[in-house]
Design a protein around this motif. Structure first.
Motif, PDB file in Angstrom:
ATOM      1  N   LEU A 128     -15.293 -21.270  -0.522  1.00  0.00           N
ATOM      2  CA  LEU A 128     -15.098 -22.370  -1.468  1.00  0.00           C
ATOM      3  C   LEU A 128     -13.900 -23.224  -1.075  1.00  0.00           C
ATOM      4  N   ASN A 129     -12.858 -22.591  -0.576  1.00  0.00           N
ATOM      5  CA  ASN A 129     -11.676 -23.333  -0.120  1.00  0.00           C
ATOM      6  C   ASN A 129     -12.039 -24.258   1.038  1.00  0.00           C
ATOM      7  N   TYR A 130     -12.883 -23.752   1.943  1.00  0.00           N
ATOM      8  CA  TYR A 130     -13.347 -24.562   3.070  1.00  0.00           C
ATOM      9  C   TYR A 130     -14.133 -25.779   2.562  1.00  0.00           C
ATOM     10  N   ILE A 131     -14.988 -25.551   1.573  1.00  0.00           N
ATOM     11  CA  ILE A 131     -15.766 -26.649   1.000  1.00  0.00           C
ATOM     12  C   ILE A 131     -14.844 -27.686   0.376  1.00  0.00           C
ATOM     13  N   HIS A 132     -13.841 -27.200  -0.378  1.00  0.00           N
ATOM     14  CA  HIS A 132     -12.923 -28.132  -1.039  1.00  0.00           C
ATOM     15  C   HIS A 132     -12.135 -28.957  -0.027  1.00  0.00           C
ATOM     16  N   GLU A 133     -11.698 -28.320   1.045  1.00  0.00           N
ATOM     17  CA  GLU A 133     -10.880 -29.037   2.041  1.00  0.00           C
ATOM     18  C   GLU A 133     -11.699 -30.018   2.865  1.00  0.00           C
ATOM     19  N   THR A 134     -12.887 -29.592   3.294  1.00  0.00           N
ATOM     20  CA  THR A 134     -13.670 -30.411   4.240  1.00  0.00           C
ATOM     21  C   THR A 134     -14.725 -31.279   3.570  1.00  0.00           C
ATOM     22  N   GLY A 135     -15.156 -30.893   2.377  1.00  0.00           N
ATOM     23  CA  GLY A 135     -16.247 -31.604   1.718  1.00  0.00           C
ATOM     24  C   GLY A 135     -17.614 -31.251   2.267  1.00  0.00           C
ATOM     25  N   LYS A 136     -17.672 -30.313   3.215  1.00  0.00           N
ATOM     26  CA  LYS A 136     -18.935 -29.939   3.843  1.00  0.00           C
ATOM     27  C   LYS A 136     -19.681 -28.911   2.997  1.00  0.00           C
ATOM     28  N   THR A 137     -20.927 -29.199   2.679  1.00  0.00           N
ATOM     29  CA  THR A 137     -21.725 -28.283   1.853  1.00  0.00           C
ATOM     30  C   THR A 137     -23.126 -28.043   2.405  1.00  0.00           C
ATOM     31  N   ASP A 138     -23.506 -28.729   3.480  1.00  0.00           N
ATOM     32  CA  ASP A 138     -24.885 -28.615   3.981  1.00  0.00           C
ATOM     33  C   ASP A 138     -25.264 -27.172   4.295  1.00  0.00           C
ATOM     34  N   PHE A 139     -24.284 -26.384   4.717  1.00  0.00           N
ATOM     35  CA  PHE A 139     -24.585 -25.018   5.149  1.00  0.00           C
ATOM     36  C   PHE A 139     -25.100 -24.134   4.012  1.00  0.00           C
ATOM     37  N   VAL A 140     -24.822 -24.503   2.749  1.00  0.00           N
ATOM     38  CA  VAL A 140     -25.237 -23.636   1.637  1.00  0.00           C
ATOM     39  C   VAL A 140     -26.755 -23.606   1.470  1.00  0.00           C
ATOM     40  N   ASP A 141     -27.461 -24.569   2.077  1.00  0.00           N
ATOM     41  CA  ASP A 141     -28.919 -24.607   1.945  1.00  0.00           C
ATOM     42  C   ASP A 141     -29.636 -23.884   3.075  1.00  0.00           C
ATOM     43  N   GLY A 142     -28.886 -23.397   4.051  1.00  0.00           N
ATOM     44  CA  GLY A 142     -29.498 -22.692   5.170  1.00  0.00           C
ATOM     45  C   GLY A 142     -29.375 -21.196   5.026  1.00  0.00           C
ATOM     46  N   LYS A 143     -29.699 -20.486   6.099  1.00  0.00           N
ATOM     47  CA  LYS A 143     -29.632 -19.030   6.115  1.00  0.00           C
ATOM     48  C   LYS A 143     -28.254 -18.574   6.602  1.00  0.00           C
ATOM     49  N   MET A 144     -27.788 -17.486   6.013  1.00  0.00           N
ATOM     50  CA  MET A 144     -26.483 -16.941   6.365  1.00  0.00           C
ATOM     51  C   MET A 144     -26.649 -15.500   6.814  1.00  0.00           C
ATOM     52  N   ILE A 145     -25.943 -15.140   7.869  1.00  0.00           N
ATOM     53  CA  ILE A 145     -26.027 -13.763   8.357  1.00  0.00           C
ATOM     54  C   ILE A 145     -24.641 -13.142   8.367  1.00  0.00           C
ATOM     55  N   PHE A 146     -24.577 -11.883   7.928  1.00  0.00           N
ATOM     56  CA  PHE A 146     -23.330 -11.127   7.928  1.00  0.00           C
ATOM     57  C   PHE A 146     -23.574  -9.846   8.703  1.00  0.00           C
ATOM     58  N   LEU A 147     -23.034  -9.784   9.919  1.00  0.00           N
ATOM     59  CA  LEU A 147     -23.187  -8.573  10.734  1.00  0.00           C
ATOM     60  C   LEU A 147     -22.263  -7.506  10.165  1.00  0.00           C
ATOM     61  N   GLN A 148     -22.843  -6.447   9.631  1.00  0.00           N
ATOM     62  CA  GLN A 148     -22.051  -5.475   8.905  1.00  0.00           C
ATOM     63  C   GLN A 148     -22.649  -4.083   9.037  1.00  0.00           C
ATOM     64  N   GLY A 149     -21.937  -3.102   8.481  1.00  0.00           N
ATOM     65  CA  GLY A 149     -22.417  -1.730   8.501  1.00  0.00           C
ATOM     66  C   GLY A 149     -23.568  -1.520   7.543  1.00  0.00           C
ATOM     67  N   SER A 150     -24.191  -0.359   7.651  1.00  0.00           N
ATOM     68  CA  SER A 150     -25.332  -0.037   6.805  1.00  0.00           C
ATOM     69  C   SER A 150     -24.926   0.010   5.328  1.00  0.00           C
ATOM     70  N   PRO A 151     -25.760  -0.576   4.433  1.00  0.00           N
ATOM     71  CA  PRO A 151     -25.466  -0.527   2.997  1.00  0.00           C
ATOM     72  C   PRO A 151     -25.896   0.779   2.335  1.00  0.00           C
ATOM     73  N   GLU A 152     -26.493   1.678   3.112  1.00  0.00           N
ATOM     74  CA  GLU A 152     -26.898   2.955   2.541  1.00  0.00           C
ATOM     75  C   GLU A 152     -25.659   3.788   2.213  1.00  0.00           C
ATOM     76  N   LEU A 153     -25.621   4.311   1.002  1.00  0.00           N
ATOM     77  CA  LEU A 153     -24.463   5.066   0.539  1.00  0.00           C
ATOM     78  C   LEU A 153     -24.845   6.520   0.280  1.00  0.00           C
ATOM     79  N   THR A 154     -23.873   7.393   0.458  1.00  0.00           N
ATOM     80  CA  THR A 154     -24.046   8.790   0.077  1.00  0.00           C
ATOM     81  C   THR A 154     -23.149   9.048  -1.131  1.00  0.00           C
ATOM     82  N   GLU A 155     -23.088  10.288  -1.567  1.00  0.00           N
ATOM     83  CA  GLU A 155     -22.293  10.599  -2.752  1.00  0.00           C
ATOM     84  C   GLU A 155     -21.465  11.846  -2.515  1.00  0.00           C
TER      85      GLU A 155
END
Length: 495
Positions: A128-155
């Protein structure tokens, strides 16, 4: 501008204005966090043991709560892991972020109902800070990828546990779910190479606008995409214009990324960890990341060159200086108290308070008293690469104390993408830069205690092979930039 883009712009302005209250009153914000933490934890086992009800000042806190790392806090954490309540923080944690330890094996970092929202809000506010500073918002309508670890959880004893990035995946807001990749099934793949291959297949024909992850692992993704498409990533994803990263310094990767992408894209740097979300880049024009002083974390700072002395001074935010290397100490609403996370930082500004990560207090070379840190080797390499067509995929540095012949030296193990025509001349160039970065190193070269650096070329994907061999390929795992021993270097020499 789409409705989604317009809404993002309005929300970004609101968040920016809201944050100004603590940004413009940083000391007061930290004082309030300090008081709140002590008050809420005063009846916990840790609070009783350390007489929180008598702590009125920072001086009191210093006298009653020593600096600890995970090993020092482990006796309390072990009780929490067993399912006991009110040990470090009221009640039980919501989660444990499980990370690999050194001497203690697995580490269990608590995440509480009070701390968890700040992890989510910080990542959101960075965008949001990036949007406020640059005024750029086109990216919110596209696809976003987050390379991350598995969301599977144990207990474990009624408390869910997993990797931090996997836990955070459960908190992605609904309005982003339709735009988010990879799929849940792909995200759950444990083997990193198999996972990246699956991500390539899922994203290849998509309108990718935002890509996020640790640079070394995003690089693997980009290389596979480029091989498949036989064109730069920026041509394949024509609307990709924002790269979000954290965990390591991007500068050593920047030239390589621009080559893989085929053009420059904006970037946002984050400073997240299992122990807390500490800072994010708040300006595309200024250096450093905004230190989050109103996010349930009380910060202390110890000068790195004093850290191993008997009683190093613990400073608060009002006492720090620009350009000094500090060890970061935190107390949090997840129940970590005067906790040394191992990172070193330096301030680039105090109005507002912005920081850069300079390395790890345990990751340094001081075999001869030089105390070389991560920032220095990264800057030396970056400067040596400037103006050349040489590019580097990955590197690490180790001391060679007992060479077969000649003086000792620092060995740089480098995986090149484009090699220098004259390796020795390039080594000399790095060495000169190192002497500019570190006066002690310069003295050792002048005094003929050390010879200039020696470069050992690492074969393509060699560092990936190393990380795989120790079970740390992908996810949030990072190759140390430098070590005070030769464990990594010897692995390469022995294969």
């Amino acid at each position: 501008m789409s409705i989604k883009g317009l809404a993002a712009k309005v929300f970004a302005r609101y968040i920016h204005q809201k944050n100004q209250k603590w940004i413009q009153n940083p000391v007061a914000a930290q004082d309030q966090v300090f008081k709140d933490l002590l008050q809420k934890a005063s009846t916990t086992q840790f609070g009783i043991d350390h007489k929180f009800d008598t702590v009125l000042t920072h001086e009191d806190f210093v006298n009653q709560v020593p600096v600890r790392d995970y090993e020092g806090l482990k006796c309390y954490v072990d009780q929490v892991v067993k399912g006991e309540e009110n040990i470090l923080w009221p009640g039980k944690p919501l989660y444990f972020a499980k990370t690999s330890g050194t001497t203690s094996g697995a580490k269990y970092i608590p995440l509480t109902k009070e701390s968890m929202p700040y992890h989510i809000e910080a990542a959101r506010n960075a965008i949001l800070n990036y949007i406020h500073e640059t005024g750029k918002t086109d990216f919110v309508d596209g696809k976003m990828i987050f390379l991350q670890g598995s969301p599977e959880l144990t207990e474990k004893n009624g408390i869910k546990l997993g990797r931090l990035s996997g836990i955070v995946a459960h908190f992605v807001p609904n309005y982003l779910q339709k735009n988010r990749l990879p799929s849940w099934e792909t995200n759950c793949i444990e083997d990193w190479e198999t996972k990246v291959d699956a991500i390539v297949e899922e994203t290849y024909h998509q309108n990718m606008t935002v890509i996020s992850g640790i640079p070394s692992w995003v690089q693997m993704y980009f290389e596979k995409l480029k091989d498949k498409a036989q064109q730069p990533v920026g041509d394949l994803f024509k609307n990709f214009n924002l790269f979000i990263y954290g965990g390591v310094n991007y500068e050593p990767y920047r030239a390589k990324f621009e080559n893989l992408i085929g053009r420059k894209v904006d970037s946002i740097e984050l400073f997240p960890a299992s122990e807390g979300f500490f800072a994010y880049q708040d300006s595309q024009k200024e250096k450093g990341m905004l230190l989050l002083l109103n996010s349930g974390i009380f910060y202390e700072f110890i000068k790195a060159d004093e850290f191993f002395t008997e009683n190093p001074k613990r400073l608060t935010i009002k006492e720090v200086e620009v350009g000094v290397n500090y060890v970061l100490i935190i107390s949090t609403n997840a129940g970590l108290w005067a906790y040394n996370i191992g990172d070193t930082i330096a301030f680039t500004s105090t109005k507002p308070y912005r920081v850069v990560v300079t390395g790890r207090i345990k990751h340094y070379i001081s075999a001869f008293g030089e105390h070389v840190i991560g920032k220095e080797v990264e800057t030396a390499l970056q400067n040596a690469l400037s103006g050349t067509n040489i590019s580097v995929n990955e590197f690490t540095v180790a001391p060679q104390i007992n060479p077969i012949s000649g003086l000792p030296y620092h060995e740089w193990l480098i995986e090149f993408d484009h090699e220098p025509e004259d390796l020795e001349a390039f080594a000399q160039k790095i060495d000169l830069e190192m002497r500019q970065q570190n006066v002690y190193y310069d003295d050792l070269i002048k005094g003929h205690v050390l010879r200039t650096i020696v470069i050992t070329k690492v074969t393509k994907n060699g560092f990936q092979d190393y990380m795989k061999s120790i079970g740390k390929l992908g996810g949030q795992n990072k190759l140390p930039r430098l070590s005070n021993d030769r464990k990594i270097a010897d692995w390469f020499h022995n294969i």
